[in-house]
Design an enzyme around this catalytic site. Sequence first.
Site, PDB file in Angstrom:
ATOM      1  NE  ARG A   1      -3.462  -2.044   2.729  1.00 14.16           N
ATOM      2  CZ  ARG A   1      -3.204  -3.242   3.471  1.00 14.16           C
ATOM      3  NH1 ARG A   1      -2.299  -3.395   4.184  1.00 14.16           N
ATOM      4  NH2 ARG A   1      -4.312  -4.362   3.571  1.00 14.16           N
TER       5      ARG A   1
ATOM      6  CE  LYS B   1      -6.485  -0.418   4.707  1.00 16.88           C
ATOM      7  NZ  LYS B   1      -7.767  -0.477   3.853  1.00 16.88           N
TER       8      LYS B   1
ATOM      9  CG  HIS C   1      -4.946   1.086  -4.073  1.00 15.12           C
ATOM     10  ND1 HIS C   1      -4.019   0.855  -2.924  1.00 15.12           N
ATOM     11  CD2 HIS C   1      -6.077   0.285  -3.818  1.00 15.12           C
ATOM     12  CE1 HIS C   1      -4.857  -0.010  -2.107  1.00 15.12           C
ATOM     13  NE2 HIS C   1      -6.026  -0.389  -2.761  1.00 15.12           N
TER      14      HIS C   1
ATOM     15  NE  ARG D   1      -2.649  -3.274  -1.479  1.00 14.64           N
ATOM     16  CZ  ARG D   1      -2.431  -3.924  -0.459  1.00 14.64           C
ATOM     17  NH1 ARG D   1      -1.387  -4.700  -0.366  1.00 14.64           N
ATOM     18  NH2 ARG D   1      -3.372  -4.586   0.199  1.00 14.64           N
TER      19      ARG D   1
ATOM     20  CG  HIS E   1      -6.162  -8.594   0.942  1.00 17.10           C
ATOM     21  ND1 HIS E   1      -6.231  -8.932  -0.471  1.00 17.10           N
ATOM     22  CD2 HIS E   1      -6.186  -7.065   0.967  1.00 17.10           C
ATOM     23  CE1 HIS E   1      -6.417  -7.712  -1.225  1.00 17.10           C
ATOM     24  NE2 HIS E   1      -6.151  -6.929  -0.390  1.00 17.10           N
TER      25      HIS E   1
ATOM     26  CE1 TYR F   1      -7.352  -4.924  -2.832  1.00 18.83           C
ATOM     27  CE2 TYR F   1      -5.151  -4.789  -3.858  1.00 18.83           C
ATOM     28  CZ  TYR F   1      -6.200  -4.213  -3.000  1.00 18.83           C
ATOM     29  OH  TYR F   1      -5.935  -3.186  -2.312  1.00 18.83           O
TER      30      TYR F   1
END
Length: 306
Positions: free
Chosen positions: A159, A182, A250, A253, A276, A285
Site C-alpha cells: 500500500r 492495516k 493503488h 498494487r 488481506h 483485487y
Amino acid sequence: MISPAARDSLQGWLASQKALKGASDNTLDAYSRDVAGFLAFMTEHHGQTQGLGALAKISTADMRSWMAFTRGHDVGSRSLARKLSAVKSFYRWLSEREGFEPTAVLATRSPKFQRKLPRPLSPEAASDMIDTLEVQSLTPWISARDQAVVTLLYGCGLRISEALGLTGADLPIGSTLRIIGKGNKERMVPVIAPARDAVERYVAICPYEITPQSPVFRGARGGKLNPRVIQKVVEKTRMQLGLPATATPHAMRHSFATHLLNAGGDLRAIQELLGHASLSTTQAYTGVDTARLLEVYARAHPQGRG
C-alpha cells in the site's frame, strides 16, 4: 445534540475498536462521524436528546427515516452501506453492555450497490509507468524517489502508506521486508531485485540524512513524503502514456496481485503477500472467478483435502 451518556458510549465503542480490532485513526474518525451523525438525527427525529433508554427502543420505522434522510443529502448507496455498518457495529456493542435487543437496527438491510472492481494495468503498461516516472522531474533525486516508491507498490504489492512508512531501520533492503499493515498486522514481503535496486539508487543520491528513525522517502523540503505527491506524479505519467484514470498508485498494487495470479501464483499466498484479512478481498483485487475461489478453498480446507 447527543446526550452525554450516548457520547460516552460512542467513545467507549471507539476505544474498543482500537484496542480489539486495531482500527486505524482514519477508520475511527469515519466511525465517529457516521455514528455521531446517526445519533444526532435520532435526537432531531424524536425531538429530544436520546439517552441510552431511548436508543434501546429505536424502531424499524426510525431506521427507515434515518436512511431516507441520509439518502436525501446526496449520500450514495456505498457510503450509506458504510454508515449503516458502523451503526450496526456500535449497536451490537451497546446492546451487549446495556442488555437490550437491537433487532430493529441489526435487521435493517444494507442498500445494494455495484462493487467497483479494481482495474489492473497490463504488464507492459505497468513497466511503461515505472520507466516514464523517471523523466517527470528535473531533480534527479526526486525522479529516483518517485520511481522507487512506485516500484515498491508494483514489485512488492505494498500500500502507498506502507511504502511511505518505511524508515532508515529498514535499510539496506534485503530479500524480504517486514511490513506492519492495516490493524497493525505484520507480514513478510519478498523484495524483487528491481525494487531493491530502485530504493538503493534513490538512497544513494537523497540529499537528506536517513537515520534509523527517519522516513526513507522525503518530500522536497526533507519532511515525510506526502502520498498526494506520488498520486499527482502518477496522474501526470498516465496522462502522458494515454492510460485510463484508473491507473493510480493503488492500481499498481492491484496489478502486482493480478500478474502474480496470472503467472500461476496461489491465491492464498497472494492474500498473505497483500495482507488481506479475507480471501474474498483478494478475489476482488484479482478479478478471480468464484469457481477458482472454490478450488482454493477445497485445496486449503481439511475436509476439502480429504
